[in-house]
Motif scaffolding. Structure first.
Motif, PDB file in Angstrom:
ATOM      1  N   LEU A 175     -26.222   7.938 -26.576  1.00  0.00           N
ATOM      2  CA  LEU A 175     -26.812   7.090 -25.538  1.00  0.00           C
ATOM      3  C   LEU A 175     -28.177   6.560 -25.955  1.00  0.00           C
ATOM      4  CD1 LEU A 175     -25.790   9.171 -22.400  1.00  0.00           C
ATOM      5  CD2 LEU A 175     -24.976   6.878 -22.983  1.00  0.00           C
ATOM      6  N   GLN A 176     -28.981   7.401 -26.574  1.00  0.00           N
ATOM      7  CA  GLN A 176     -30.302   6.950 -27.011  1.00  0.00           C
ATOM      8  C   GLN A 176     -30.184   5.857 -28.064  1.00  0.00           C
ATOM      9  OE1 GLN A 176     -32.075  10.716 -28.180  1.00  0.00           O
ATOM     10  NE2 GLN A 176     -33.286  10.805 -26.307  1.00  0.00           N
ATOM     11  N   ASP A 177     -29.245   6.002 -28.981  1.00  0.00           N
ATOM     12  CA  ASP A 177     -29.061   4.988 -30.024  1.00  0.00           C
ATOM     13  C   ASP A 177     -28.621   3.659 -29.426  1.00  0.00           C
ATOM     14  OD1 ASP A 177     -29.779   6.814 -31.950  1.00  0.00           O
ATOM     15  OD2 ASP A 177     -27.727   7.253 -32.598  1.00  0.00           O
ATOM     16  N   TYR A 178     -27.791   3.711 -28.376  1.00  0.00           N
ATOM     17  CA  TYR A 178     -27.226   2.489 -27.802  1.00  0.00           C
ATOM     18  C   TYR A 178     -28.146   1.854 -26.768  1.00  0.00           C
ATOM     19  CZ  TYR A 178     -23.394  -0.659 -26.553  1.00  0.00           C
ATOM     20  OH  TYR A 178     -22.607  -1.766 -26.378  1.00  0.00           O
ATOM     21  N   LEU A 179     -28.857   2.687 -26.025  1.00  0.00           N
ATOM     22  CA  LEU A 179     -29.647   2.184 -24.898  1.00  0.00           C
ATOM     23  C   LEU A 179     -31.150   2.202 -25.141  1.00  0.00           C
ATOM     24  CD1 LEU A 179     -27.741   4.089 -22.059  1.00  0.00           C
ATOM     25  CD2 LEU A 179     -27.304   1.761 -22.880  1.00  0.00           C
ATOM     26  N   GLY A 180     -31.579   2.957 -26.142  1.00  0.00           N
ATOM     27  CA  GLY A 180     -33.007   3.140 -26.386  1.00  0.00           C
ATOM     28  C   GLY A 180     -33.463   4.498 -25.870  1.00  0.00           C
ATOM     29  N   GLU A 181     -34.349   5.146 -26.599  1.00  0.00           N
ATOM     30  CA  GLU A 181     -34.779   6.496 -26.252  1.00  0.00           C
ATOM     31  C   GLU A 181     -35.454   6.559 -24.881  1.00  0.00           C
ATOM     32  OE1 GLU A 181     -37.083   8.428 -29.203  1.00  0.00           O
ATOM     33  OE2 GLU A 181     -35.521   8.322 -30.753  1.00  0.00           O
ATOM     34  N   GLU A 182     -36.138   5.498 -24.503  1.00  0.00           N
ATOM     35  CA  GLU A 182     -36.883   5.527 -23.236  1.00  0.00           C
ATOM     36  C   GLU A 182     -35.960   5.526 -22.023  1.00  0.00           C
ATOM     37  OE1 GLU A 182     -39.661   2.349 -23.129  1.00  0.00           O
ATOM     38  OE2 GLU A 182     -40.672   2.927 -24.989  1.00  0.00           O
TER      39      GLU A 182
END
Length: 304
Positions: free
Chosen positions: A111-118
């Motif tokens: 999810l972080q890779d696809y959506l951004g860590e923030e």
């Protein structure tokens, strides 16, 4: 707060109802069949912690129809995660933060890779609930616990707002500043509990009756502790002892959701849970022979 519940299964339906009961603005993003059921039947929660009825839940089938989402509660099975990524991207681009409560750990990086860590908050839940034939939630346990916390410093405000909401709801909520550790603690337990009950095709009581069988679950716990520590997550011997105690304290006929899915001939979360652990171990050069054996035994039953 505007909370979007992705899907309205037992988990999403329960927590969504509790947040609405506490004053939140809740939207259920569901498929057409579930949308019709909710529109016809409403959403009723029957619970040990008090009942609640939503007669006209806000139901949406097209993500583009959702305006001003603030937080998205994601409780899908691990094997459905890939199919939600584009939908979650639309919501994240509209400013929403994403709170997944999937078992396992690999989904966080996905999810972080696809959506951004923030955009991705850490979370997990403990609850026993099912949907009945009318699509209503039946909550049969005394616990309905939600643990969440920031994975990025820019999530402080939304986490505080969500804490303010959840602390008013009929939900046992914990705000954790060490959410990754909490995720791993559940991961090691669920891999042992779901692994041994599914592989043996038995509830936990008969597993405990055979010390050799129970030892397999305990060895999986030990392997998962080593795996977590290799990723700089401090899982202590006390944490493992607590997990072993939990295996002892379940009712005789208690079993895991994966074992229930095997009994029903449904798709299993095997690759997401045990397969994920083996992939993470391979990346660190670790051997996990008990986890690998459990994975291999369950593998023929993985597909529906």
């Amino acid at each position: 707060m505007h909370v979007v519940v992705l899907g309205a299964g037992a988990l999403g339906g329960y927590f969504g109802s509790r947040w609405e009961e506490a004053g939140a603005d809740v939207t259920y993003l569901v498929r057409d069949k579930r949308a019709k059921q909710l529109e016809d039947q409403g959403l009723k929660v029957t619970s040990t912690q008090g009942n609640y009825v939503t007669r006209n839940p806000r139901v949406v089938t097209d993500v583009h129809d959702i305006e001003n989402p603030e937080l998205v509660f994601v409780s899908v099975k691990g094997y459905h995660l890939a199919g939600t990524l584009e939908t979650l991207k639309v919501l994240a681009d509209k400013g929403a933060f994403i709170l997944p409560v999937l078992n396992g750990i690999e989904h966080i990086n996905v999810l972080q890779d696809y959506l951004g860590e923030e955009s991705v908050i850490g979370g997990l839940s403990f609850i026993v609930a099912t949907l009945n034939d009318d699509g209503h939630v039946e909550h049969s346990s005394d616990f309905h616990k939600l643990i969440f916390g920031p994975l990025n410093s820019k999530q402080s405000e939304i986490c505080q707002e969500f804490w303010d909401l959840s602390s008013k709801a009929k939900v046992e909520t914990t705000y954790s500043d060490s959410i990754l550790q909490e995720l791993w603690k559940k991961y090691l337990f669920i891999n042992a509990f779901s692994g041994i009950t599914t592989a043996a095709n038995l509830p936990i009581g008969p597993v405990r009756d055979n010390k050799d069988t129970l030892k397999v679950a305990e060895m999986v716990l030990n392997e998962m502790q080593q795996l977590a520590n290799s990723y700089n997550i401090e899982i202590t011997n006390e944490d493992v002892a607590e997990a072993k105690s939990n295996l002892q304290n379940f009712g005789y006929d208690a079993t895991s959701s994966m074992h229930q899915d095997r009994r029903k001939g449904q798709t299993l979360e095997l690759d997401h849970l045990h397969g994920g652990a083996l992939r993470l171990a391979k990346a660190k050069g670790l051997n996990m022979p008990f986890t690998e054996a459990v994975h291999g035994i369950i593998k023929p039953f993985e597909g529906a």
